[in-house]
Design a protein around this motif. Structure first.
Motif, PDB file in Angstrom:
ATOM      1  N   ALA A   1       0.822  -1.207   0.000  1.00 43.41           N
ATOM      2  CA  ALA A   1       0.000   0.000   0.000  1.00 43.41           C
ATOM      3  C   ALA A   1       0.860   1.263   0.000  1.00 43.41           C
ATOM      4  O   ALA A   1       0.541   2.249  -0.678  1.00 43.41           O
ATOM      5  CB  ALA A   1      -0.939  -0.015   1.208  1.00 43.41           C
TER       6      ALA A   1
ATOM      7  N   GLU B   1      10.535   3.362   6.000  1.00 44.40           N
ATOM      8  CA  GLU B   1      10.391   1.897   6.051  1.00 44.40           C
ATOM      9  C   GLU B   1      11.400   1.345   7.055  1.00 44.40           C
ATOM     10  O   GLU B   1      12.577   1.662   6.991  1.00 44.40           O
ATOM     11  CB  GLU B   1      10.620   1.325   4.640  1.00 44.40           C
ATOM     12  CG  GLU B   1      10.872  -0.167   4.577  1.00 44.40           C
ATOM     13  CD  GLU B   1       9.775  -1.032   5.204  1.00 44.40           C
ATOM     14  OE1 GLU B   1       8.583  -0.779   4.981  1.00 44.40           O
ATOM     15  OE2 GLU B   1      10.140  -1.962   5.963  1.00 44.40           O
TER      16      GLU B   1
ATOM     17  N   GLY C   1       1.739 -15.118  -2.709  1.00 43.29           N
ATOM     18  CA  GLY C   1       1.274 -16.074  -3.732  1.00 43.29           C
ATOM     19  C   GLY C   1       2.318 -17.119  -4.073  1.00 43.29           C
ATOM     20  O   GLY C   1       2.493 -17.457  -5.242  1.00 43.29           O
TER      21      GLY C   1
ATOM     22  N   ASN D   1      -0.128 -12.977  -6.143  1.00 41.20           N
ATOM     23  CA  ASN D   1      -1.523 -12.982  -6.617  1.00 41.20           C
ATOM     24  C   ASN D   1      -2.063 -11.552  -6.452  1.00 41.20           C
ATOM     25  O   ASN D   1      -2.614 -11.188  -5.437  1.00 41.20           O
ATOM     26  CB  ASN D   1      -2.296 -13.999  -5.760  1.00 41.20           C
ATOM     27  CG  ASN D   1      -3.730 -14.163  -6.132  1.00 41.20           C
ATOM     28  OD1 ASN D   1      -4.473 -14.836  -5.439  1.00 41.20           O
ATOM     29  ND2 ASN D   1      -4.155 -13.554  -7.232  1.00 41.20           N
TER      30      ASN D   1
ATOM     31  N   VAL E   1       9.762   3.587  12.739  1.00 41.50           N
ATOM     32  CA  VAL E   1       9.051   4.675  13.427  1.00 41.50           C
ATOM     33  C   VAL E   1       8.807   4.309  14.887  1.00 41.50           C
ATOM     34  O   VAL E   1       8.295   3.235  15.199  1.00 41.50           O
ATOM     35  CB  VAL E   1       7.727   5.001  12.688  1.00 41.50           C
ATOM     36  CG1 VAL E   1       6.862   5.954  13.503  1.00 41.50           C
ATOM     37  CG2 VAL E   1       8.034   5.607  11.330  1.00 41.50           C
TER      38      VAL E   1
ATOM     39  N   GLU F   1      -3.549  -3.105   5.192  1.00 41.70           N
ATOM     40  CA  GLU F   1      -3.942  -4.016   6.276  1.00 41.70           C
ATOM     41  C   GLU F   1      -3.929  -3.381   7.668  1.00 41.70           C
ATOM     42  O   GLU F   1      -4.356  -4.020   8.635  1.00 41.70           O
ATOM     43  CB  GLU F   1      -2.995  -5.223   6.247  1.00 41.70           C
ATOM     44  CG  GLU F   1      -3.675  -6.549   6.439  1.00 41.70           C
ATOM     45  CD  GLU F   1      -2.695  -7.713   6.339  1.00 41.70           C
ATOM     46  OE1 GLU F   1      -2.425  -8.138   5.196  1.00 41.70           O
ATOM     47  OE2 GLU F   1      -2.200  -8.172   7.372  1.00 41.70           O
TER      48      GLU F   1
ATOM     49  N   PHE G   1      -4.544  -7.958  -1.511  1.00 44.09           N
ATOM     50  CA  PHE G   1      -3.813  -6.920  -2.248  1.00 44.09           C
ATOM     51  C   PHE G   1      -4.786  -5.912  -2.868  1.00 44.09           C
ATOM     52  O   PHE G   1      -4.506  -4.723  -2.904  1.00 44.09           O
ATOM     53  CB  PHE G   1      -2.927  -7.526  -3.335  1.00 44.09           C
ATOM     54  CG  PHE G   1      -1.585  -7.981  -2.826  1.00 44.09           C
ATOM     55  CD1 PHE G   1      -0.868  -7.204  -1.920  1.00 44.09           C
ATOM     56  CD2 PHE G   1      -1.019  -9.178  -3.247  1.00 44.09           C
ATOM     57  CE1 PHE G   1       0.375  -7.610  -1.439  1.00 44.09           C
ATOM     58  CE2 PHE G   1       0.216  -9.601  -2.771  1.00 44.09           C
ATOM     59  CZ  PHE G   1       0.915  -8.816  -1.861  1.00 44.09           C
TER      60      PHE G   1
HETATM   61  C1  LIG Z   1       3.113 -15.303   2.987  1.00 50.53           C
HETATM   62  C2  LIG Z   1       2.077 -14.331   2.530  1.00 50.53           C
HETATM   63  C3  LIG Z   1       1.600 -14.415   1.241  1.00 50.53           C
HETATM   64  C4  LIG Z   1       0.599 -13.524   0.801  1.00 50.53           C
HETATM   65  N1  LIG Z   1       0.157 -13.651  -0.486  1.00 50.53           N
HETATM   66  C5  LIG Z   1      -0.830 -12.826  -0.916  1.00 50.53           C
HETATM   67  C6  LIG Z   1      -1.295 -12.883  -2.254  1.00 50.53           C
HETATM   68  O1  LIG Z   1      -0.743 -13.626  -3.091  1.00 50.53           O
HETATM   69  N2  LIG Z   1      -2.336 -12.092  -2.607  1.00 50.53           N
HETATM   70  C7  LIG Z   1      -2.929 -11.218  -1.726  1.00 50.53           C
HETATM   71  O2  LIG Z   1      -3.876 -10.523  -2.109  1.00 50.53           O
HETATM   72  N3  LIG Z   1      -2.460 -11.085  -0.469  1.00 50.53           N
HETATM   73  C8  LIG Z   1      -1.423 -11.860  -0.055  1.00 50.53           C
HETATM   74  N4  LIG Z   1      -0.967 -11.738   1.228  1.00 50.53           N
HETATM   75  C9  LIG Z   1      -1.495 -10.664   2.050  1.00 50.53           C
HETATM   76  C10 LIG Z   1      -0.817  -9.340   1.607  1.00 50.53           C
HETATM   77  O3  LIG Z   1       0.580  -9.553   1.554  1.00 50.53           O
HETATM   78  C11 LIG Z   1      -1.135  -8.213   2.555  1.00 50.53           C
HETATM   79  O4  LIG Z   1      -2.535  -8.063   2.679  1.00 50.53           O
HETATM   80  C12 LIG Z   1      -0.527  -6.899   2.023  1.00 50.53           C
HETATM   81  O5  LIG Z   1       0.871  -7.026   1.928  1.00 50.53           O
HETATM   82  C13 LIG Z   1      -0.872  -5.743   2.917  1.00 50.53           C
HETATM   83  O6  LIG Z   1      -0.218  -4.615   2.432  1.00 50.53           O
HETATM   84  P1  LIG Z   1       0.223  -3.422   3.410  1.00 50.53           P
HETATM   85  O7  LIG Z   1       0.957  -2.454   2.580  1.00 50.53           O
HETATM   86  O8  LIG Z   1      -0.962  -3.001   4.168  1.00 50.53           O
HETATM   87  O9  LIG Z   1       1.196  -4.117   4.450  1.00 50.53           O
HETATM   88  P2  LIG Z   1       2.644  -4.730   4.206  1.00 50.53           P
HETATM   89  O10 LIG Z   1       2.796  -5.181   2.809  1.00 50.53           O
HETATM   90  O11 LIG Z   1       2.812  -5.717   5.311  1.00 50.53           O
HETATM   91  O12 LIG Z   1       3.633  -3.513   4.422  1.00 50.53           O
HETATM   92  C14 LIG Z   1       3.815  -2.874   5.655  1.00 50.53           C
HETATM   93  C15 LIG Z   1       5.194  -2.245   5.672  1.00 50.53           C
HETATM   94  O13 LIG Z   1       5.299  -1.417   6.820  1.00 50.53           O
HETATM   95  C16 LIG Z   1       6.584  -1.577   7.375  1.00 50.53           C
HETATM   96  N5  LIG Z   1       6.536  -1.205   8.782  1.00 50.53           N
HETATM   97  C17 LIG Z   1       5.885  -1.820   9.789  1.00 50.53           C
HETATM   98  N6  LIG Z   1       6.113  -1.193  10.950  1.00 50.53           N
HETATM   99  C18 LIG Z   1       6.906  -0.139  10.695  1.00 50.53           C
HETATM  100  C19 LIG Z   1       7.485   0.881  11.493  1.00 50.53           C
HETATM  101  N7  LIG Z   1       7.316   0.926  12.818  1.00 50.53           N
HETATM  102  N8  LIG Z   1       8.254   1.818  10.892  1.00 50.53           N
HETATM  103  C20 LIG Z   1       8.462   1.805   9.548  1.00 50.53           C
HETATM  104  N9  LIG Z   1       7.945   0.846   8.751  1.00 50.53           N
HETATM  105  C21 LIG Z   1       7.185  -0.123   9.311  1.00 50.53           C
HETATM  106  C22 LIG Z   1       6.869  -3.052   7.163  1.00 50.53           C
HETATM  107  O14 LIG Z   1       8.249  -3.329   7.249  1.00 50.53           O
HETATM  108  C23 LIG Z   1       6.305  -3.272   5.765  1.00 50.53           C
HETATM  109  O15 LIG Z   1       7.256  -3.041   4.763  1.00 50.53           O
HETATM  110  C24 LIG Z   1       0.058 -12.576   1.686  1.00 50.53           C
HETATM  111  C25 LIG Z   1       0.559 -12.473   2.981  1.00 50.53           C
HETATM  112  C26 LIG Z   1       1.564 -13.327   3.396  1.00 50.53           C
HETATM  113  C27 LIG Z   1       2.104 -13.189   4.791  1.00 50.53           C
END
Ligand SMILES: Cc1cc2nc3c(=O)[nH]c(=O)nc-3n(C[C@H](O)[C@H](O)[C@H](O)COP(=O)(O)OP(=O)(O)OC[C@H]3O[C@@H](n4cnc5c(N)ncnc54)[C@H](O)[C@@H]3O)c2cc1C
Length: 405
Positions: free
Chosen positions: A15, A36, A49, A54, A138, A375, A388
């Motif tokens: 995101a 990050e 995926g 995916n 952070v 998320e 995603f």
């Molecule tokens: C093994 C696995 C496989 C998956 N496969 C799929 C798939 O194929 N299709 C699908 O739709 N969904 C999949 N998901 C779910 C999907 O990955 C998540 O829903 C999605 O990544 C959420 O995106 P986000 O940006 O909200 O969080 P994230 O992608 O988790 O990103 C959050 C970021 O914030 C950073 N962060 C956290 N705390 C701090 C802090 N204090 N300071 C600075 N940075 C910080 C983290 O390091 C990370 O880089 C999968 C999840 C897992 C665990």
């Protein structure tokens, strides 16, 4: 000394990158930085995926798409009218990434590699001069009168607008709680069921294509394929239950009974069929000829569990045995004793309370100029690319609204 930016995004995941690129592309005059904590970002994208990512799902009707979100179904309907799966496909296509649809509707990059998605994000971020500051964990966030003050492991930052995209990170949820937000306590979603049962012990890998499952004593039910694994059961019918039942099953401490109808027929219809088989196949050995399109190994186990031995022919079956087999086929009870991680994709239910987010803008209802994407909010979906899609939709709308104010 503080570093001042126009917009700060905390979290360089799916995101965070998506939002940062949108802002920087449309408003090159704004300074945008991602903070990050990792030495690299996009780590979940990388493993997603099964390494193929995916990206989304080929479901193009918002009212159908929302049905895949146990938490967020009502709230995402409006946002999906603004940015949907079709928009995701176009967004990636316009940036050189072609997606393909698989038979079950899941969409992946044609390359079959999550690295394609990562490369796209990194190239676009560089092209539009998004500053990605790695190893910046952070530690605290203060909402001042016209500014946010963000303390990281490598110094302080200030920005007028702040987007939180930190996924399921407990530390950030605690900081948000301190800022006055309600956090719905996280529990795992998308897991497989541990089942130690003689009927499935020796048949890992077997798939029953279409079953109905209920969690006994609850309203939870689902249908679809079930895969027998080395430790229990998996595949969509189970994963749907784990997502929609995430909170309820956690309360049961993952100890509950499920009832499976392997043939999607009611008791009477099944018994009638078995009586017909008794006539038709009188001289045939029961275990040898799998019925109802069930895999042979599963059929054999269900027959043996019905007090029918390996040599019995259909003609030998008495009323009790026919009833016992009916029971195994239509109302088989299995005791679940725990959960295991589903490797292809797993998510956490819980996060910023849906009531405290304005879903037209993804801005906090509590703190002006604070936005959320992905998320970190209490939204999660079943497996198939929907998680995603939530990240892309929320990031798109948050990034668009952040620029308007
Ligand atoms: C093994 C696995 C496989 C998956 N496969 C799929 C798939 O194929 N299709 C699908 O739709 N969904 C999949 N998901 C779910 C999907 O990955 C998540 O829903 C999605 O990544 C959420 O995106 P986000 O940006 O909200 O969080 P994230 O992608 O988790 O990103 C959050 C970021 O914030 C950073 N962060 C956290 N705390 C701090 C802090 N204090 N300071 C600075 N940075 C910080 C983290 O390091 C990370 O880089 C999968 C999840 C897992 C665990």
């Amino acid at each position: 000394m503080n570093t001042q930016k126009d917009i700060i995004i905390i979290g360089g995941g799916a995101a965070g990158f998506f939002a940062a690129i949108n802002i920087a592309e449309q408003h090159p005059e704004l300074s945008v930085a991602i903070l990050e904590r990792g030495k690299e970002g996009l780590q979940k994208v990388k493993i997603s995926g099964g390494g193929r990512c995916n990206v989304t799902h080929a479901e193009f009707i918002p009212s159908e798409l929302v049905l895949n979100y146990p938490r967020g179904e009502k709230e995402l309907l409006g946002p999906f009218h603004t940015f949907m799966t079709g928009d995701t496909i176009t967004w990636f296509e316009e940036r050189g990434v072609e997606l393909k649809i698989e038979e079950d509707g899941r969409m992946f990059p044609v390359s079959n590699s999550s690295q394609t998605i990562i490369d796209c994000f990194l190239n676009e971020a560089e092209k539009h001069k998004v500053e990605v500051l790695y190893n910046h964990s952070v530690k605290s966030i203060q909402a001042l009168e016209n500014n946010f003050l963000i303390e990281t492991s490598q110094g302080e930052f200030q920005s007028e607008k702040l987007l939180i995209a930190t996924g399921s990170n407990p530390k950030i949820w605690n900081l948000l709680e301190d800022l006055g937000h309600t956090i719905i306590q996280p529990v795992p979603s998308l897991f497989t069921f541990d089942i130690n049962d003689k009927r499935i012990k020796d048949i890992p890998g077997v798939v029953a294509k279409n079953v109905d499952i209920k969690v006994v004593g609850t309203d939870l039910e689902s249908n679809g394929p079930v895969l027998i694994t080395h430790v229990g059961m998996s595949a969509p019918a189970i994963l749907k239950l784990s997502a929609f039942g995430a909170v309820e099953l956690a309360k049961l401490n993952y100890n509950f009974k499920i009832e499976i109808n392997f043939i999607q027929l009611d008791v009477e219809a099944c018994l009638e069929q078995l009586k017909d088989f008794k006539q038709e196949y009188a001289k045939k050995t029961v275990v040898k000829l799998a019925q109802f399109d069930l895999p042979k190994r599963l059929w054999t186990q269900l027959v043996l569990a019905s007090d029918i031995n390996e040599t019995m022919r259909w003609a030998d079956l008495n009323k009790q045995q026919l009833e016992a087999l009916t029971q195994q086929l239509t109302k088989a009870i299995f005791q679940v004793t725990g959960k295991s991680t589903f490797k292809d994709e797993f998510v956490t239910a819980g996060g910023v309370d849906l009531k405290e987010v304005n879903f037209k803008t993804f801005e906090s209802k509590r703190i002006p100029n604070l936005y959320f994407a992905g998320e970190v909010i209490d939204v999660d979906a079943v497996t198939g690319g929907f998680n995603f899609q939530n990240a892309w939709t929320s990031a798109y709308i948050a990034s668009t609204s952040i620029m308007l104010r």
